[in-house]
Design a protein around this motif. Structure first.
Motif, PDB file in Angstrom:
ATOM      1  N   GLN A   1       0.800  -1.218   0.000  1.00 17.90           N
ATOM      2  CA  GLN A   1       0.000   0.000   0.000  1.00 17.90           C
ATOM      3  C   GLN A   1       0.834   1.270   0.000  1.00 17.90           C
ATOM      4  N   ASN A   2       2.149   1.145   0.168  1.00 20.43           N
ATOM      5  CA  ASN A   2       2.976   2.346   0.142  1.00 20.43           C
ATOM      6  C   ASN A   2       4.398   1.972  -0.276  1.00 20.43           C
TER       7      ASN A   2
ATOM      8  N   ARG B   1      -2.728   2.156  -3.442  1.00 21.00           N
ATOM      9  CA  ARG B   1      -2.784   2.946  -2.208  1.00 21.00           C
ATOM     10  C   ARG B   1      -4.147   2.792  -1.528  1.00 21.00           C
ATOM     11  N   GLY B   2      -4.152   1.973  -0.480  1.00 24.40           N
ATOM     12  CA  GLY B   2      -5.351   1.811   0.320  1.00 24.40           C
ATOM     13  C   GLY B   2      -6.237   0.681  -0.144  1.00 24.40           C
TER      14      GLY B   2
ATOM     15  N   LEU C   1      -1.763   1.686   4.920  1.00 24.55           N
ATOM     16  CA  LEU C   1      -2.311   3.002   4.618  1.00 24.55           C
ATOM     17  C   LEU C   1      -3.584   3.099   5.441  1.00 24.55           C
TER      18      LEU C   1
ATOM     19  N   GLY D   1       3.078   4.695   5.596  1.00 24.15           N
ATOM     20  CA  GLY D   1       1.637   4.500   5.589  1.00 24.15           C
ATOM     21  C   GLY D   1       0.901   5.761   5.957  1.00 24.15           C
ATOM     22  N   CYS D   2       1.180   6.300   7.147  1.00 24.16           N
ATOM     23  CA  CYS D   2       0.503   7.535   7.557  1.00 24.16           C
ATOM     24  C   CYS D   2       0.804   8.670   6.594  1.00 24.16           C
TER      25      CYS D   2
ATOM     26  N   GLU E   1       1.381   8.679   3.558  1.00 23.22           N
ATOM     27  CA  GLU E   1       0.774   8.570   2.239  1.00 23.22           C
ATOM     28  C   GLU E   1      -0.521   9.379   2.161  1.00 23.22           C
ATOM     29  N   VAL E   2      -1.314   9.321   3.224  1.00 18.42           N
ATOM     30  CA  VAL E   2      -2.598  10.037   3.223  1.00 18.42           C
ATOM     31  C   VAL E   2      -2.520  11.334   4.019  1.00 18.42           C
TER      32      VAL E   2
END
Length: 404
Positions: free
Chosen positions: A166-167, A189-190, A299, A320-321, A323-324
């Motif tokens: 996811q990242n 992503r996600g 993510l 992960g964090c 990314e968003v």
């Protein structure tokens, strides 16, 4: 003259896709958009999992549910071997065209079962790397890593498989550990957010400034640091409230004990909401979404949902964090394990409603870019079809494929 009639040709069989997930609640929470997209694209979808409270919901989506007897946190070697045998027998019986292993335990045990059963195509999905890749210095994760890494290297590089991350930080970590030299890696992503269901919400009146955190109540989610940061803001005279949505997870070694949760619930301005079925109700009450995770995220779905609802974010600067929660775009990032820095970031947003509004608008745009359920579902179906095509080619005899 009556012409002979021919029977209509039977439609081709639908490709069989099987998800292997430890818990039914996790499938329902994190893999439903992907499975719906596959179903709508013509796949016959089956979910193998430990069934607790979501089995009927999953079946109502048109998916077959196959109960498994394993326990998510069990590390008993004999139990692991029994689980591999159970899953391999299931794979032989069901004969899936593609299996989608979700998270570390299904990747490991399901991967061994897929090799034993001769499953033609495998997706290994790691939504975060968890404690197996905890920074050096912690003995138990390092011992687990010594046992797990060689097996993981073998399974992630098997023929006709894809590693789904996811990242990009997780990809770099796996490469640094020498685990994916030959693996085919895809980053999506996600898990997919329904942007029609999660719409941008108007900000509630302020003051007070309301901070929200939706997460399992685990130590490695940084909940203690958040409670301390909130206390510091209250001590400075700021009118701030903290809403914690989620429950402890007894299956996790970092689950926060109930005695500590009770002490936090007695603090001024702190409210423990428990499990919130419709998280939109949480974000409708909040101005800022926070996740002070110590790491191991893929993510975070809670931040995606908050971003879709148009909320400014404060998060730790960990894979992960970030990314968003993008620094100075829709979020303020802080170091992990630093309640002082967390308090400063929250104070900045508390004192600047214009910044909160700009961040909230940017959050919504970010989710709409490539994190929507439609985008994630389409990319995942494309991945499945690519694996099916490769599996079909691998079964074609050399003379039929034109090889000399």
């Amino acid at each position: 003259m009556t012409l002979p009639t021919t029977a209509p040709m039977a439609p081709p069989p639908r490709p069989k896709l099987l998800y292997l997930v430890t818990e039914d609640w996790y499938f329902w929470s994190h893999r439903l958009p992907m499975a719906r997209a596959a179903r709508d694209a013509g796949f016959d979808v089956t979910v193998a999992t430990r069934v607790d409270r979501h089995g009927e919901r999953i079946a109502a989506e048109g998916f077959r549910v196959l109960p498994l007897s394993w326990q998510r946190r069990s590390v008993n070697p004999l139990g692991a071997l029994a689980a591999v045998r159970e899953i391999a027998a299931l794979y032989r019986r069901e004969k899936p065209d593609v299996v989608h292993h979700v998270a570390m335990k299904p990747v490991l045990l399901g991967g061994l079962a897929a090799l034993a059963a001769g499953v033609p195509a495998v997706v290994n999905a790691l939504a975060g790397l968890g404690t197996v890749f905890t920074p050096a210095g912690k003995l138990k994760p390092r011992l687990v890593a010594l046992a797990v890494h060689p097996l993981l290297r073998r399974l992630l590089n098997r023929r006709n498989s894809v590693l789904l991350l996811q990242n990009p930080d997780d990809r770099r970590t796996l490469e640094r550990h020498g685990l994916i030299d030959g693996a085919q890696v895809r980053i999506i992503r996600g898990s997919g957010i329904d942007t029609n269901h999660y719409r941008a919400l108007p900000a509630p009146p302020a003051p007070p400034l309301v901070i929200g955190c939706a997460a399992r109540l685990l130590a490695n989610k940084g909940i203690a640091e958040l409670v301390e940061a909130h206390g510091r803001l209250r001590a400075k005279g700021l009118d701030v409230e903290l809403l914690l949505a989620g429950q402890p997870d007894p299956a996790s070694p970092t689950s926060i004990p109930q005695s500590l949760l009770d002490r936090w619930a007695a603090l001024p301005g702190v409210t423990l909401l428990g499990q919130v079925e419709d998280v939109r109700k949480l974000w409708a009450r909040c101005h800022v979404a926070v996740l002070p995770s110590r790491g191991g995220e893929g993510l975070p779905k809670s931040l995606l949902e908050a971003a879709a609802c148009g909320r400014a974010i404060v998060a730790t600067d960990v894979p992960g964090c970030r990314e968003v929660a993008q620094a100075d775009v829709n979020a303020l990032l802080v170091p992990r394990n630093d309640p002082g820095a967390l308090a400063e970031a929250l104070e900045r947003l508390a004192r600047d409603p214009g910044l909160r509004a700009r961040f909230g608008e940017a959050s919504r745009r970010l989710v709409e870019s490539d994190m929507s359920a439609e985008h994630v579902g389409a990319k995942t179906v494309e991945l499945y079809r690519g694996l099916l095509d490769r599996a079909a080619l691998s079964t074609v005899p050399a003379e039929a494929s034109g090889a000399s």
